[in-house]
Enzyme design. Structure first.
Site, mmCIF file in Angstrom:
data_model
loop_
_atom_site.group_PDB
_atom_site.id
_atom_site.type_symbol
_atom_site.label_atom_id
_atom_site.label_comp_id
_atom_site.label_asym_id
_atom_site.label_seq_id
_atom_site.Cartn_x
_atom_site.Cartn_y
_atom_site.Cartn_z
ATOM 1 N N ASP A 94 4.236 2.893 -3.111
ATOM 2 C CA ASP A 94 5.299 2.362 -2.249
ATOM 3 C C ASP A 94 4.856 2.314 -0.788
ATOM 4 O OD1 ASP A 94 5.232 5.052 -1.671
ATOM 5 O OD2 ASP A 94 7.296 5.464 -2.248
ATOM 6 N N PHE B 9 -1.180 11.008 19.634
ATOM 7 C CA PHE B 9 -2.226 10.237 20.315
ATOM 8 C C PHE B 9 -2.321 10.511 21.810
ATOM 9 C CE2 PHE B 9 -1.112 7.271 16.678
ATOM 10 C CZ PHE B 9 -2.046 7.852 15.833
ATOM 11 N N GLU C 97 3.284 7.648 -10.564
ATOM 12 C CA GLU C 97 4.529 7.288 -9.875
ATOM 13 C C GLU C 97 5.617 8.321 -10.129
ATOM 14 O OE1 GLU C 97 5.961 6.638 -7.320
ATOM 15 O OE2 GLU C 97 5.568 4.481 -7.212
ATOM 16 N N ASN C 98 6.223 8.724 -9.038
ATOM 17 C CA ASN C 98 7.224 9.797 -9.035
ATOM 18 C C ASN C 98 6.656 11.083 -9.619
ATOM 19 O OD1 ASN C 98 9.265 8.159 -7.876
ATOM 20 N ND2 ASN C 98 9.629 7.245 -9.885
#
EC number: 3.2.1.55
Length: 506
Positions: free
Chosen positions: A305, A427, A229-230
């Site tokens: 996240d 797309f 994380e981070n």
């Protein structure tokens, strides 16, 4: 000291017995259990990870009627029953809806919900993976991995038995070493229960890719790193560890493990050889990582996240209770090698010939005089016949080339604009000049399969295997069978994505 040595010898003997047994006699989680660090989560769409496991490996949902079925191993401890999937999904599309936990703890992985970042599906959920994007064989038996395009993710925020706080854990994953990008973050492992970034040290997951925003290894990547994380960490420093090599194996074994102020990254060719240690030592020197604050959720293909810009392919992986010994992991690697992962065909249906000129005829009733063509950079369908102008015939003709991103598939070069290829962008299908980038190569690589309506071929995007060449209001898209885009409509999907391949008009 003597009693400790005796215990160590006993463990070594036990591991030796397990490792020397056949594939069915000892799966990875049997080996971890023998080493005193049992699996608390075990996920694989390709095989059972316990010798006695006969339950469901994963669930697929088909596009034709929305029904689901579970795919189990062919036998206890064996390879997935791909034939059941192929039969269930015949003449339609299928998505992987659940990756079951084989540990008995119920730590199944399902469609990831929104968090700090929204996914592309309805209500901010992530996409589900195609069930056919990553075919392989194990000991000659066909199985399917989980091919994850950007926007795809799986999660469990209520996992049982996974490490929290500074508790010890280990994990490994078998991945496709050639399928990656630099976006955040193709992870498998321990993450936040809130789908949000709650601070340094709140994750401990395997990362694979060539992101250099945080840490990096030797060369230009891709690397096995840890998402704590981070930060994606390759070692003690928050920046570079020259001992963490760039990976070039088709099948990769990635290992991360951590305990109090100690963690390790290990890796190997999943098809041969033994594990190497790329880092083993103290927690990163940046603040917030000693002690750790792990939360115990499980993620696949995304960041903690719900950052969902990454891509990769997952075949199998586990999380353990306790810090596994190198010896235990070495035995697991031997078992993975014994599984004999190998590539399988990505194409089916009428064969295409590299170097040939082809035209692609619409099969939807009322539109069969139309062919795939282009008008400048727009790829569309136009009415073409033997009496059409030479210019129009050339616009509706395409040279088959070896796939720019994957030689098992194909790319389509314009006959009248040499050097320009059909590629997808947002797309939509476009005709663009080949700029030589990895992104262009991936956007311009497509894998034909037997036509979903029984005619000709359906042409699947290699990089987004839920999506196929589709004409919608006479314009071409890569479309999924249902989805948030208007051109993803389920009505007439099978007809709209099926094309009869003929010799090119020009």
């Amino acid at each position: 000291m003597s009693s400790g040595l005796s215990l160590e010898r006993a463990c070594a003997v036990a591991l030796g017995i397990v490792a020397s047994a056949s594939l069915v006699a000892a799966g990875p989680c049997d080996i971890y259990s023998s080493g005193g660090t049992p699996c608390v989560a075990a996920h694989s769409t390709t095989r059972a990870l316990y010798s006695a496991y006969t339950g469901a490996l994963y669930q697929v949902k088909r596009g034709s009627d929305g029904s689901t079925t579970d795919i189990a191993p062919l036998s206890a401890g064996g390879v997935a029953d791909a034939a059941t999937q192929d039969s269930f999904c015949a003449n339609t599309t299928c998505l992987i809806t659940i990756i079951y936990d084989q540990s008995g703890r119920g730590n199944h992985l399902t469609q990831a919900p929104p968090g700090g970042f929204n996914g592309p599906e309805s209500n901010g959920y992530d996409n589900l993976a195609s069930a056919v994007g990553a075919p392989v064989t194990l000991n000659g038996k066909k199985a399917y991995g989980v091919f994850m395009s950007p926007g795809t993710g799986y999660r469990n925020n209520a996992a049982s038995g996974t490490a929290t706080g500074d508790e010890a854990e280990g994990m490994y994953a078998v991945l496709d070493g050639t399928h990656y990008n630099s976006a955040c973050c193709f992870d498998y492992g321990n993450a936040e229960v809130s789908n949000t970034d709650t601070g340094n040290g709140h994750m401990e997951a395997i990362y694979y890719g060539d992101n250099t925003v945080w840490g990096s290894g030797a060369g230009s990547g891709p690397w096995i790193m840890a998402d704590l994380e981070n930060g994606l960490f390759s070692g003690l420093s928050s920046k570079n560890n020259a001992g963490d090599p760039s990976i070039s194996y088709r099948f990769v074994t990635a290992v991360v493990k951590g305990e109090a102020n100690q963690w390790s990254i290990r890796g190997a060719n999943a098809a041969s050889g033994s594990l190497s240690t790329y880092y083993s030592g103290a927690r990163p020197s940046a603040s917030g990582y000693n002690p750790m604050s792990k939360e115990g959720a499980i993620i696949l293909g995304i960041g903690g996240d719900n950052s969902n810009g990454a891509q990769g392919t997952f075949y199998e992986g586990v999380m353990t209770s306790g810090y596994p010994s190198d010896a235990t992991e070495n035995s697991v690697q031997a078992d993975i090698v014994a599984a004999k992962y190998a590539i399988a065909s990505l194409t089916s249906g009428p064969a295409l010939t590299v170097g040939s000129s082809i035209s692609l005829q619409v099969t939807t009733a009322g539109y069969t005089t139309r062919y795939l063509a282009h008008d400048g950079s727009t790829v569309n369908t136009q009415v073409v016949s033997s009496s059409s102008t030479t210019a129009l015939k050339q616009q509706a003709s395409w040279t088959v080339r070896t796939g720019l991103a994957n030689s098992a598939c194909f790319s389509f070069e314009s006959v009248d604009t040499p050097g320009s290829y059909i590629r997808h962008y947002n797309f939509a299908l476009l005709l663009n000049a080949n700029d030589g980038t990895k992104q262009f190569y991936e956007d311009a690589t497509f894998c034909p399969q037997a036509g979903l309506n029984g005619q000709g071929n359906s042409i699947r995007s290699w990089s987004y295997p839920t999506r196929y060449f589709r004409h919608y209001e006479n314009v071409l898209y890569v479309a999924s069978n249902g989805g948030v885009q208007t051109f993803d409509a389920t009505t007439s999907f099978n007809d709209d994505v099926s094309w009869v391949v003929s010799t090119g008009f020009a």
